[in-house]
Design an enzyme around this catalytic site. Structure first.
Site, mmCIF file in Angstrom:
data_model
loop_
_atom_site.group_PDB
_atom_site.id
_atom_site.type_symbol
_atom_site.label_atom_id
_atom_site.label_comp_id
_atom_site.label_asym_id
_atom_site.label_seq_id
_atom_site.Cartn_x
_atom_site.Cartn_y
_atom_site.Cartn_z
ATOM 1 N N SER A 1 -40.972 -91.954 50.177
ATOM 2 C CA SER A 1 -39.809 -91.092 50.155
ATOM 3 C C SER A 1 -40.438 -89.913 49.269
ATOM 4 O O SER A 1 -40.556 -89.817 48.072
ATOM 5 C CB SER A 1 -38.379 -91.606 49.325
ATOM 6 O OG SER A 1 -37.700 -90.757 49.543
ATOM 7 N N GLU A 2 -40.242 -88.448 50.024
ATOM 8 C CA GLU A 2 -40.780 -87.416 49.517
ATOM 9 C C GLU A 2 -40.106 -86.849 48.022
ATOM 10 O O GLU A 2 -40.811 -86.121 47.439
ATOM 11 C CB GLU A 2 -40.807 -86.143 50.384
ATOM 12 C CG GLU A 2 -39.377 -85.715 51.017
ATOM 13 C CD GLU A 2 -39.305 -86.540 52.276
ATOM 14 O OE1 GLU A 2 -39.421 -87.572 52.501
ATOM 15 O OE2 GLU A 2 -38.508 -85.961 53.132
ATOM 16 N N ASN A 3 -39.113 -87.249 47.707
ATOM 17 C CA ASN A 3 -38.621 -87.045 46.447
ATOM 18 C C ASN A 3 -39.450 -87.455 45.205
ATOM 19 O O ASN A 3 -39.261 -86.967 44.113
ATOM 20 C CB ASN A 3 -37.112 -87.178 46.111
ATOM 21 C CG ASN A 3 -36.701 -88.642 46.614
ATOM 22 O OD1 ASN A 3 -37.406 -89.145 47.578
ATOM 23 N ND2 ASN A 3 -35.862 -89.045 45.869
#
Lengths: 215, 234
Positions: A45-47
């Site tokens: 998840s890119e966060n």
């Protein structure tokens, strides 16, 4: 089976044991529900999270733990966290094996448009431009045509691009299409359609290499 | 050395009208909500706010937007805030969209003294228009510049009195990189501890990047999408 389920079930077959995978918001997220038995993947998840778990039970809700869609999720044994800068080093650096994203338009060069429509307010590209630039494999999950039957697979995208020459495969409820240097190759068609029907629903030439498979 | 400030109000009193302020957080997760609330209450105007998202209408950076304190917003996605959309369409707020990874890396470059970097992200799109390009080992790249700010608002889980910070889960997000990229960094934490109480191996932001640390008075930690699953009988 509805269109979306057919699309994401087919994409799930592209997953390999050991893959690090980023699933976009919306339909792409559903791919995670159909991982084949014996295939162990890690969701990114890119966060700033590797190893995204399922939604929590009401009793497990933690506001400090969200995915890139800002949904509350859980961690798994083996999960790790990092800063957004490190997370995008994973993306741009070619460490993510596969990403699945939606599209407004895709064309025969593998150009992708999925972030803005001129005349409407620009809401932002989020991480999509980085994902298509960096993931080893970019798979598009989308319905084959617009709601009123317009083409979404085109000779050239008309909308502003998210990435140039970035798409590897397109999966719709009608077809599985590979983007190759020669153009779009029709690999498979849905069990209840014909090559003719797929060709008519497509705004670019489809190369057919023998009898397409069925899915 | 003691970097502890008494309150968020003391921190925002140092910020003049027209300042550029970074705010950590992804959506509403990991937000420096006490510093934002204090800046809202103080009414500081004409701000450039640098944050991945502008919050929602009544929480996070959205509070500053609604009070018309933000002249220019820089971030990667602005789709969750109706009042922001209204001001954008009416031309009342200027906004700049940056791909999320480029956004993070521009701040990393600023904090690390890098004058710019070549990235493949955005090549061949509107984002690359007008930017210097280069082919490196057969790939196309565009040149992106560092992104600095006057102040950074950072949210961490715990900090010691020397400004060393540890984070919790995905509340980390842009906070560590923003801590490095501003002239003055305020870190708000849920607990301030004495030096020696944080495992030095676990520190993510070393104190050198933090000017002041303060304990947040109150954390709402609002949830943007409350996705839950039901227990299923086996």
């Amino acid at each position: 089976m509805d269109k979306r389920e057919r699309i994401v079930r087919r994409i799930a077959k592209e997953l390999h044991d050991g893959d690090y995978v980023n699933l976009g918001i919306g339909m792409p997220t559903l791919v995670g529900n159909y991982v084949p038995p014996g295939v162990d993947i890690t969701l990114h998840s890119e966060n700033g999270m590797l190893g995204v778990g399922p939604y929590p039970l009401e009793s497990e809700i933690d506001p400090d733990l969200v995915n890139a869609g800002k949904e509350i999720v859980t961690e798994l044994a083996g999960t790790s966290y990092c800063s957004s800068a490190d997370s995008f080093a994973m993306v741009r650096g070619g460490h993510i094996d596969m990403t699945v994203l939606g599209a407004l338009e895709v064309d025969e060069e593998g150009n992708l448009a999925n972030w803005m429509v001129p005349g409407k307010m620009m809401k932002g590209m989020g991480g999509a431009m980085d994902l298509v630039a960096g993931a080893k494999r970019v798979i598009i999950a989308m319905e084959h045509t617009t709601k009123d039957g317009g083409h979404k697979i085109l000779k050239r995208c008309m909308l502003p691009l998210t990435g140039a020459k970035v798409v590897h495969m397109i999966v719709t409820e009608l077809a599985v299409i590979d983007v190759t240097p020669k153009g779009l190759v029709l690999r498979e068609i849905a069990s209840d359609t014909t090559v003719d029907a797929v060709t008519k629903a497509t705004g670019a030439a489809l190369l057919v290499d023998g009898e397409p498979g069925r899915f | 050395m003691n970097k502890v400030l008494g309150s968020a109000e003391e921190a925002v009193a140092l910020i003049p009208d027209g300042a550029a302020v970074m705010c950590g957080g992804f959506g509403l997760c990991g937000l420096p909500e006490n510093l934002i609330r204090a800046l809202h209450a103080r009414g500081t105007k004409n701000l450039t706010v640098i944050s991945n998202n502008p919050g929602v209408d009544d929480f996070g950076v959205g509070m500053l937007v609604r009070a018309k304190q933000v002249a220019h917003f820089i971030g990667s996605y602005v789709g969750e805030n109706k009042e922001f959309e209204r001001q954008a369409i009416a031309g009342e707020i200027k906004y700049t969209l940056v791909p999320q990874g480029t956004f993070a890396e521009r701040m990393r470059a600023a904090g690390a003294g890098i004058g710019g970097f070549f990235t493949p992200t955005g090549y061949g799109t509107m984002v690359g228009e007008g930017k210097e390009t280069r082919v490196i080992d057969g790939r196309h790249y565009i040149l992106e510049a560092p992104l600095h700010a006057d102040f950074a608002f950072v949210k961490a889980y715990k900090g010691d009195t020397r400004g060393n910070l540890v984070y919790r889960k995905t509340a980390r997000n842009f906070n560590p990189v923003m801590a490095t990229a501003a002239r003055v960094t305020f870190a708000e934490v849920e607990e301030i501890v004495e030096p020696g109480r944080l495992d030095p191996d676990a520190v993510v932001t070393p104190g050198i990047f933090v000017t002041h640390v303060l304990k947040g008075a109150y954390y709402e930690k609002r949830i943007e999408r409350r996705t839950v699953r039901q227990l299923q009988a086996v």
